[in-house]
Enzyme design. Sequence first.
Site, mmCIF file in Angstrom:
data_model
loop_
_atom_site.group_PDB
_atom_site.id
_atom_site.type_symbol
_atom_site.label_atom_id
_atom_site.label_comp_id
_atom_site.label_asym_id
_atom_site.label_seq_id
_atom_site.Cartn_x
_atom_site.Cartn_y
_atom_site.Cartn_z
ATOM 1 N N PRO A 254 0.760 -0.999 0.069
ATOM 2 C CA PRO A 254 0.044 0.089 0.185
ATOM 3 C C PRO A 254 0.949 0.684 0.340
ATOM 4 O O PRO A 254 1.653 1.490 0.980
ATOM 5 C CB PRO A 254 -0.920 0.345 1.741
ATOM 6 C CG PRO A 254 0.061 -1.209 1.680
ATOM 7 C CD PRO A 254 0.895 -1.283 0.875
ATOM 8 N N GLU A 255 0.701 2.419 -1.180
ATOM 9 C CA GLU A 255 1.394 3.585 -1.118
ATOM 10 C C GLU A 255 0.372 4.542 -0.385
ATOM 11 O O GLU A 255 -1.009 3.673 0.364
ATOM 12 C CB GLU A 255 1.821 3.676 -2.493
ATOM 13 C CG GLU A 255 2.431 2.631 -2.833
ATOM 14 C CD GLU A 255 2.953 2.906 -4.104
ATOM 15 O OE1 GLU A 255 3.349 4.200 -5.265
ATOM 16 O OE2 GLU A 255 3.100 2.359 -5.367
ATOM 17 N N ARG B 266 4.458 -11.369 4.665
ATOM 18 C CA ARG B 266 6.120 -11.126 4.118
ATOM 19 C C ARG B 266 6.713 -10.716 5.807
ATOM 20 O O ARG B 266 7.605 -10.977 5.607
ATOM 21 C CB ARG B 266 5.849 -10.296 3.093
ATOM 22 C CG ARG B 266 5.912 -11.295 1.641
ATOM 23 C CD ARG B 266 5.875 -9.854 0.957
ATOM 24 N NE ARG B 266 7.549 -9.373 0.675
ATOM 25 C CZ ARG B 266 8.113 -9.197 -0.709
ATOM 26 N NH1 ARG B 266 6.915 -8.950 -1.504
ATOM 27 N NH2 ARG B 266 9.525 -9.194 -0.902
ATOM 28 N N ARG C 100 21.965 16.771 -5.824
ATOM 29 C CA ARG C 100 21.471 15.225 -5.599
ATOM 30 C C ARG C 100 21.577 14.823 -6.732
ATOM 31 O O ARG C 100 20.912 15.006 -7.577
ATOM 32 C CB ARG C 100 19.833 15.624 -4.967
ATOM 33 C CG ARG C 100 19.734 15.979 -3.595
ATOM 34 C CD ARG C 100 20.554 15.510 -2.609
ATOM 35 N NE ARG C 100 20.617 13.517 -2.448
ATOM 36 C CZ ARG C 100 19.695 13.165 -1.004
ATOM 37 N NH1 ARG C 100 18.430 13.904 -1.164
ATOM 38 N NH2 ARG C 100 19.889 11.793 -1.277
#
Length: 271
Positions: free
Chosen positions: A2-3, A113, A152
């Site tokens: 899930p995001e 998991r 970055r």
Amino acid sequence: MPELPEVETIRFYLTETVLGQRVNTVKHLDQRMVKTGSASAEEITRRLPGRMVKSIKRRGKFLFLEWDTQDHLLVHLGMSGRLIWIPESAPWVTHTHMVLGFRDFDLRLSDPRRFGRIGWLPAGEEPGAQLGVEPLGRRLTRQFLAQKLKGRSAPIKALLLDQRIIAGLGNIYVDESLFQARIRPDRPGSSLTPAEITRMIRAIRAVLKQAIMHRGTTFSDYVDALGHPGENQAYLWVYGRSGQECRRCGHLLAQQVIAGRTSHFCGHCQS
DNA sequence: AAAACGACCTGGCCGC
DNA sequence: TGCGGCCAGGTCGTTT
């Protein structure tokens, strides 16, 4: 799994169901899932009975149940976690790691998991303090993101996945957002122009809002708090579609491992 | 400091 | 049918 949109969907359903309810018993809590905070499973089990759910908050992909005592129970679903509001008579699925018993219903966490986590935040500790800005909130601005991307060299995909910068994006919605912004996932973070950063932010917001509207994306595991799958998988432009035609230009979609994650994009639309 | 990479887990799917 | 290999929506700790 899930995001942000999936967690937000779960939060919404829990607000309709568990909010205001009082815990009768903690029927099960696996110590191996308690990975955050200093309280053990045993302590949490001792503290919860009698507490009422005062609010349900989300920060990034984390859920926080706030109790009437101002403490928070943190829940993260990892890749395969499910948090379900279900009649107490329903049988437990395998890999059920937490069962909170309310009046007639249970709140159950299952996670094959075991990448998910549970934790206890004492009153006064701010939930999600270590997380970056909410992508749908006011603090995500072009100036903010430009400052974070400055200097970055990591691919923009890795930086968007970094929960300390923006909280809530995962592999699906990063790929979808980069497609909508027409930016390749392997572009170094510092190479994005101000116009591209603005496009990026608009894309992230549009992609997440649409996914929330469709109650999340279900590929295999995800279901909402009532056990229903989401519907956003029908509206994806690139995720899981490599080798198929781009819905925008017709070119074949590419797949490449970027930032250690399988990435999906259109080599023609994105540059 | 930042980037890259392996580790943590189980289950599902594919090819042999 | 069975088995090995590979893959998975996420994070964290270690190494470079």
